[in-house]
Design an enzyme around this catalytic site. Structure first.
Site, PDB file in Angstrom:
ATOM      1  N   GLY A 354     -10.890  -4.302   2.729  1.00  0.00           N
ATOM      2  CA  GLY A 354     -10.489  -3.116   3.836  1.00  0.00           C
ATOM      3  C   GLY A 354     -10.016  -2.142   2.977  1.00  0.00           C
ATOM      4  N   PHE A 356      -7.201  -1.200   2.821  1.00  0.00           N
ATOM      5  CA  PHE A 356      -5.599  -1.232   1.958  1.00  0.00           C
ATOM      6  C   PHE A 356      -5.726  -2.157   1.039  1.00  0.00           C
ATOM      7  CE2 PHE A 356      -4.540   0.788   6.354  1.00  0.00           C
ATOM      8  CZ  PHE A 356      -4.322   2.021   5.742  1.00  0.00           C
ATOM      9  N   GLY A 357      -6.876  -3.166   0.686  1.00  0.00           N
ATOM     10  CA  GLY A 357      -6.643  -3.925   0.050  1.00  0.00           C
ATOM     11  C   GLY A 357      -8.012  -5.147   0.256  1.00  0.00           C
ATOM     12  N   VAL A 359      -9.416  -9.385   0.304  1.00  0.00           N
ATOM     13  CA  VAL A 359      -9.031 -10.297   0.616  1.00  0.00           C
ATOM     14  C   VAL A 359      -9.843 -11.569  -0.200  1.00  0.00           C
ATOM     15  CG1 VAL A 359      -8.875 -11.981   2.719  1.00  0.00           C
ATOM     16  CG2 VAL A 359      -8.740  -9.600   3.103  1.00  0.00           C
ATOM     17  N   LYS A 373      -4.420 -11.693   0.888  1.00  0.00           N
ATOM     18  CA  LYS A 373      -4.713  -9.934   0.926  1.00  0.00           C
ATOM     19  C   LYS A 373      -4.087  -9.577  -0.132  1.00  0.00           C
ATOM     20  CE  LYS A 373      -4.731  -5.924   3.573  1.00  0.00           C
ATOM     21  NZ  LYS A 373      -4.668  -5.370   5.043  1.00  0.00           N
ATOM     22  N   ASP A 470      -4.276  -1.526  16.497  1.00  0.00           N
ATOM     23  CA  ASP A 470      -5.652  -1.521  15.953  1.00  0.00           C
ATOM     24  C   ASP A 470      -6.261  -2.810  16.340  1.00  0.00           C
ATOM     25  OD1 ASP A 470      -7.624  -0.602  14.460  1.00  0.00           O
ATOM     26  OD2 ASP A 470      -6.973  -1.590  12.485  1.00  0.00           O
TER      27      ASP A 470
END
Length: 672
Positions: A354, A356-357, A359, A373, A470
């Site tokens: 994603g 932001f990071g 998984v 994550k 979200d």
């Protein structure tokens, strides 16, 4: 009494008043979450502006304005002979007095509007938070079991024999306690351990004007409906009658502390005025003693908790402003443990990536599968995401939220550890032409209802009021039984109890799911999540992404397409052709609810409590939707676009639709 003692008493009373004020929640006076019956005993109609009409209005106004009643039960009459009106108002036992009167006031407006000119009517508001009824006949001291309605949780229980026995044991115990109440309060709530370490929560209540035997009999009849037509083998259910109410749930705690504590005496009547000063003096002495004792007890508990071993981490990277995260040591994972579990974060264990990071799938030494994550070290926004989720971990727990098992902080590493959800995310199935066939209507409806319950928990039933911000198909994960679990709380915001909305200059979320007031003005509230949920419902029904339905060379957004066909009487065009036509009524109702959720005017959108009620009870009348908010940018192929810096810059989340598993989520490890 000394001056010091008087000052102490004054201070403690003020403190107690503040605590009570903060704990109160305003009732949401909409007409959506309402269950009612009109003229069910064929009492006939009254003439508008007649004496009966005037007496009814006067009585209902008087009922909700009586601030002397603090036990949630109102029973009054007004008028003479055939123009006499009798009314009862009853609030659930955990509803505070001010909130009770507000709920009854909303019910008064609803009931007189929904049952115009009817001499007899009854209505229940906001998950039975309050009941209001009136009639031209005497309705006091009568055990009345009809009209009634039933509702149940959609999920089946496990170990059925033991579970059903535990439910009955709990409700029978509560029934006996409630029947012993006095003429102000016949209420009991509690819990019992069930199979598989589940906690079963139960609540029963009678109108206090019933005798003990009448209350007992009414609840006996209600409990007897469980295996017949209420909620056989389900993890939750309720039976609602004019004289009594019964409910149990396994998935969440649905009630709060009792709002009224009856005095420890054998009297069965409300206290009369003019008692001797002796009682007054005794109360004046007892109250401060009790308050001081409570304050000292709380202080000792805080000190004891503070003395326990805790781990405190300071984060001084950009975006934290030297804030601290103070979390129980039991939630901390060792970095080497996570590295070993993920095979040193190997690409073969990678589930998705994603904004932001990344998984990864992992397996702990005890065999438990996890999803990890790993937040990007270069993203200060990822740091904010991490902090946001960890700070929420001790506050939330629900079966429709993905469970956060813990976290790891070592050097610049930021790791979040979740339960592993095997069936990936909803978008993996829904927007793939081949895999979509695996989602029959039964599964889709279960996803709709489960997601709605999860959002309702965030908005109203948890210790906090949380706005997700979200909600989208890629953030709905599916377990092995295709039950939905809401994930990714990195953008979530906490509201205080009576806060209704907030503003932000930083617009974050996903295009197509954003409510217009948020995307355009940075204003978000619970109704923003309702809008996103409505888009999700229409996607589930249609099998189409919200950003475009192809018509030759043109592309029409899903909301425009759904509204145009609904308005023209061609709602069947909205439905995914792969769905079984045998569920048309249920499908049409979901389209109706979806359109209500995406209204441009946020005040016209229902609350999630109303949505859950509408999904579970087809007897609830739904409002007529108007033209929804539209997204008119039909030229771009937009999938998961994130808006940053007040919408000035748009950047892709870089999330593939087939690899969006466990991107992020949050829930508490222990019961609250």
């Amino acid at each position: 009494m000394s001056v010091f003692a008087l000052r102490l008493l004054s201070f403690l009373c003020c403190l107690l008043s503040i605590i009570i004020f903060i704990s109160q929640v305003s009732a949401d006076n909409t007409t959506q979450n309402y269950h009612y019956f009109c003229n069910f005993n064929n009492r006939g109609n009254y003439t508008p502006n007649s004496s009966y009409h005037t007496n009814l209005n006067t009585l209902l106004s008087t009922l909700i304005s009586d601030t002397q009643i603090n036990y949630g039960f109102y029973n009054f009459s007004f008028g003479q002979s055939t123009d006499k009106v009798n009314a009862i108002g009853l609030c659930r036992g955990d509803v505070k007095p001010d909130e009770c009167r507000s709920c009854l006031n909303g019910s008064r407006a609803n009931l007189t509007q929904l049952c115009p000119d009817q001499k007899e009517a009854i209505g229940w508001y906001e998950d039975e938070k309050c009941m209001l009824r009136y009639s031209d006949r005497s309705i006091f001291n009568l055990e009345e079991t009809g009209p009634a309605y039933y509702a149940n949780n959609m999920k089946n229980a496990t170990d059925l024999n033991q579970f059903n026995e535990d439910v009955r044991t709990l409700l029978d115990s509560l029934k006996s306690t409630a029947a012993l109440g006095d003429s102000r309060f016949k209420y009991a709530a509690g819990n019992k351990s069930g199979p598989d370490d589940q906690v079963i929560y139960g609540l029963v209540q009678c109108t206090p004007d019933l005798s003990g035997s009448q209350c007992d009999d009414c609840l006996v009849q209600s409990i007897a409906r469980i295996p017949i037509d209420c909620c056989k083998d389900k993890i939750g259910g309720r039976v609602v009658r004019p004289s009594c109410f019964m409910r149990f749930e396994t998935s969440f705690l649905f009630y709060g502390p009792a709002a009224y504590v009856p005095p420890s005496s054998n009297t069965t009547n409300p206290p009369s005025k003019g008692k001797s000063n002796t009682a007054t003096i005794a109360i004046a002495i007892a109250v401060p003693v009790v308050v001081v004792t409570v304050v000292v007890f709380i202080f000792i508990c805080i000190c004891l908790r503070a003395s326990k071993s805790r781990t405190k981490f300071e984060i001084q990277q950009e975006g934290y402003d030297d804030d601290e995260i103070d979390i129980s040591e039991s939630l901390q994972f060792d970095f080497n443990t996570i590295r070993d579990a993920t095979n040193d974060f190997s690409d073969s264990n990678k589930l998705g990536q994603g904004g932001f990071g990344t998984v990864y799938k992992g397996r702990l030494s005890n065999g438990k599968e996890i999803a990890v994550k790993r937040l990007s070290m270069q993203s200060s926004q990822g740091d904010v995401e991490f902090k946001n989720e960890v700070l929420l971990v001790a506050k939330l727990q629900h079966r429709n939220l993905v469970r956060l098992l813990g976290f790891c902080l070592e050097g610049r590493e930021r790791l979040l550890v979740y339960e592993y959800v095997p069936n990936k995310s909803l978008d993996y199935f829904l927007f793939d032409r081949t895999k979509r066939a695996q989602l029959d209507w039964e599964k889709r409806y279960k996803i709709i209802v489960g997601a709605a319950r999860g959002i309702l928990y965030l908005h109203e039933d948890s210790q906090l009021r949380v706005i997700h911000r979200d909600l989208k198909a890629s953030n709905i994960l599916l377990d092995e039984e295709m039950n939905p679990k809401i994930s990714d709380f990195g953008l979530a915001r906490m509201f205080i109890v009576d806060q209704t909305h907030a503003d932000t200059s930083r617009i974050v979320g996903t295009y197509g799911y954003m409510a217009p007031e948020y995307a355009m003005h940075g204003q978000f509230s619970m109704k923003s999540d309702v809008f996103s949920f409505g888009v999700l419902v229409l996607e589930l029904v249609s099998g189409q992404r919200n950003t475009g339905i192809q018509h030759g060379e043109s592309i029409e957004d899903l909301l425009s397409f759904a509204w145009r066909n609904w308005k023209d009487g061609r709602a069947a065009n909205i439905v995914d052709p792969t769905l079984n036509s045998s569920s048309q009524n249920e499908i049409m109702r979901c389209i109706h609810i979806g359109l209500l959720c995406v209204q441009e005017n946020l005040a016209a959108r229902p609350t999630m409590a109303s949505v859950v009620l509408g999904l579970n009870s087809h007897s609830v009348t739904l409002a007529v939707p108007s033209e929804p908010a539209f997204y008119v940018d039909n030229t771009a192929n937009l999938e998961d676009i994130q808006l940053l810096d007040s919408g000035a810059t748009r950047s892709s989340e870089q999330t593939t639709t087939q690899d969006s598993v466990n991107e992020a989520s949050i829930t508490e490890l222990y019961p609250r």
